[in-house]
Scaffold this motif. Sequence first.
Motif, short mmCIF file in Angstrom:
data_model
loop_
_atom_site.label_atom_id
_atom_site.label_comp_id
_atom_site.label_asym_id
_atom_site.label_seq_id
_atom_site.Cartn_x
_atom_site.Cartn_y
_atom_site.Cartn_z
N ASP A 68 0.87 -0.91 0.46
CA ASP A 68 0.26 0.30 -0.28
C ASP A 68 1.15 1.23 -0.18
O ASP A 68 1.23 1.15 1.21
CB ASP A 68 -0.60 -0.24 0.98
CG ASP A 68 -2.20 0.77 1.28
OD1 ASP A 68 -2.31 1.18 -0.40
OD2 ASP A 68 -3.23 0.70 2.21
N GLN A 69 0.07 2.54 -0.35
CA GLN A 69 1.62 3.34 -1.07
C GLN A 69 0.83 4.49 -0.45
O GLN A 69 -0.65 4.75 -1.12
CB GLN A 69 2.43 3.81 -2.24
CG GLN A 69 1.60 3.87 -2.99
CD GLN A 69 2.84 3.48 -4.30
OE1 GLN A 69 3.66 3.35 -4.51
NE2 GLN A 69 1.79 3.60 -5.78
N GLY A 70 1.11 6.05 -0.56
CA GLY A 70 0.38 7.26 -0.01
C GLY A 70 1.00 8.47 -0.43
O GLY A 70 2.45 8.29 -0.16
N SER A 71 0.45 9.30 -0.45
CA SER A 71 2.09 11.12 -0.40
C SER A 71 0.79 11.34 1.04
O SER A 71 -0.65 11.68 0.68
CB SER A 71 1.32 10.99 -1.74
OG SER A 71 2.58 12.10 -1.64
N SER B 58 9.66 8.68 2.47
CA SER B 58 10.20 10.06 2.02
C SER B 58 10.01 11.08 2.26
O SER B 58 8.37 11.53 1.84
CB SER B 58 11.03 9.30 1.29
OG SER B 58 9.99 9.17 -0.44
N ILE B 59 10.81 12.13 2.11
CA ILE B 59 10.42 13.40 1.56
C ILE B 59 10.19 13.75 -0.39
O ILE B 59 11.78 13.03 -0.34
CB ILE B 59 11.68 14.77 2.00
CG1 ILE B 59 11.26 14.18 4.36
CG2 ILE B 59 10.66 15.82 2.18
CD1 ILE B 59 12.41 15.12 4.87
N SER B 60 8.97 13.73 -0.44
CA SER B 60 8.89 14.00 -1.93
C SER B 60 9.03 15.37 -1.77
O SER B 60 9.12 15.78 -3.37
CB SER B 60 7.79 13.12 -2.34
OG SER B 60 6.98 13.20 -0.93
N MET B 61 8.65 16.37 -1.17
CA MET B 61 8.31 17.68 -1.85
C MET B 61 9.28 18.56 -0.48
O MET B 61 8.95 18.69 0.95
CB MET B 61 7.50 18.38 -1.76
CG MET B 61 6.91 20.12 -2.76
SD MET B 61 7.21 21.05 -1.15
CE MET B 61 5.23 20.33 -0.94
N TRP B 62 10.36 19.34 -0.73
CA TRP B 62 10.96 19.99 0.94
C TRP B 62 11.17 21.37 0.06
O TRP B 62 11.41 22.18 -0.52
CB TRP B 62 12.54 19.29 0.53
CG TRP B 62 13.20 19.55 1.50
CD1 TRP B 62 14.18 20.26 0.71
CD2 TRP B 62 13.48 19.72 3.16
NE1 TRP B 62 14.93 20.40 1.84
CE2 TRP B 62 14.71 20.42 2.76
CE3 TRP B 62 12.83 19.02 3.74
CZ2 TRP B 62 15.62 20.29 4.54
CZ3 TRP B 62 13.08 19.76 5.65
CH2 TRP B 62 14.80 19.31 5.48
N ASP B 63 10.07 21.89 1.53
CA ASP B 63 10.59 23.89 0.87
C ASP B 63 11.09 24.35 1.52
O ASP B 63 10.16 24.29 3.41
CB ASP B 63 9.07 24.14 0.23
CG ASP B 63 8.53 25.73 0.31
OD1 ASP B 63 9.52 26.38 -0.28
OD2 ASP B 63 7.44 26.04 0.01
N THR B 64 12.09 25.80 1.81
CA THR B 64 12.43 25.45 3.18
C THR B 64 12.86 27.10 3.31
O THR B 64 12.72 27.59 1.64
CB THR B 64 13.66 24.80 4.21
OG1 THR B 64 15.13 24.66 2.47
CG2 THR B 64 13.26 23.75 4.24
N ALA C 73 8.40 25.55 5.28
CA ALA C 73 7.82 25.80 4.43
C ALA C 73 6.54 24.84 4.35
O ALA C 73 5.24 25.24 4.83
CB ALA C 73 7.82 26.85 2.98
N ARG C 74 7.43 24.12 3.82
CA ARG C 74 6.40 23.17 3.35
C ARG C 74 6.74 21.81 3.18
O ARG C 74 8.00 21.50 3.11
CB ARG C 74 5.67 23.62 2.03
CG ARG C 74 4.27 24.46 2.23
CD ARG C 74 3.89 24.10 0.55
NE ARG C 74 4.98 25.13 -0.10
CZ ARG C 74 4.95 24.95 -1.90
NH1 ARG C 74 3.49 24.78 -1.79
NH2 ARG C 74 5.96 25.62 -2.60
N ILE C 75 5.63 20.66 3.82
CA ILE C 75 6.93 19.31 3.84
C ILE C 75 5.75 18.48 3.02
O ILE C 75 4.23 18.39 3.36
CB ILE C 75 7.03 18.67 4.20
CG1 ILE C 75 8.53 19.26 5.33
CG2 ILE C 75 7.37 16.74 4.53
CD1 ILE C 75 9.81 19.08 4.39
N ARG C 76 6.00 18.07 1.64
CA ARG C 76 5.30 16.36 1.61
C ARG C 76 5.48 15.00 1.98
O ARG C 76 7.54 15.23 1.20
CB ARG C 76 5.20 16.33 -0.03
CG ARG C 76 3.61 15.26 -0.65
CD ARG C 76 3.29 15.64 -1.43
NE ARG C 76 5.21 15.70 -2.93
CZ ARG C 76 4.68 16.78 -3.38
NH1 ARG C 76 4.15 17.59 -3.92
NH2 ARG C 76 6.15 16.21 -4.56
#
Length: 116
Positions: free
Chosen positions: A12-15, A56-62, A95-98
């Motif tokens: 199973d997987q997701g974001s 895992s981090i798939s989007m990293w806004d710093t 700022a954001r993390i996905r």
Amino acid sequence: MKRIRNNLVAVDQGSSMMFSDFANDGPMWSGDGPREAINKVKFGEPFLEPPMVHVSISMWDTGGDTNQRADLKAEKITKTGFNLVFRTWGDSRIARIRADWMAVGEVADEDVWDVD
């Protein structure tokens, strides 16, 4: 949920967009010291036992003016879900993390009956 090779192993997987604190000046962006965000994840169907979970981090806004500190973990893994936990500390401005996740484990086989 995708089944692999035999019908007892499932993936199973997701974001999950964990937070977006830049727009509202939230604590991950404007705070300092230890901070954490927790997202509860529910699997598409239960596993027979708590599965192996990879995150895992798939989007990293710093913010680029401070050190970038991050700790991402799967915690409290059960048959039905887990807590996706992101932590930072010090003067890091996030700022954001996905985060993406993948769970691998055994699922019930509808052709196997428990007659106990």
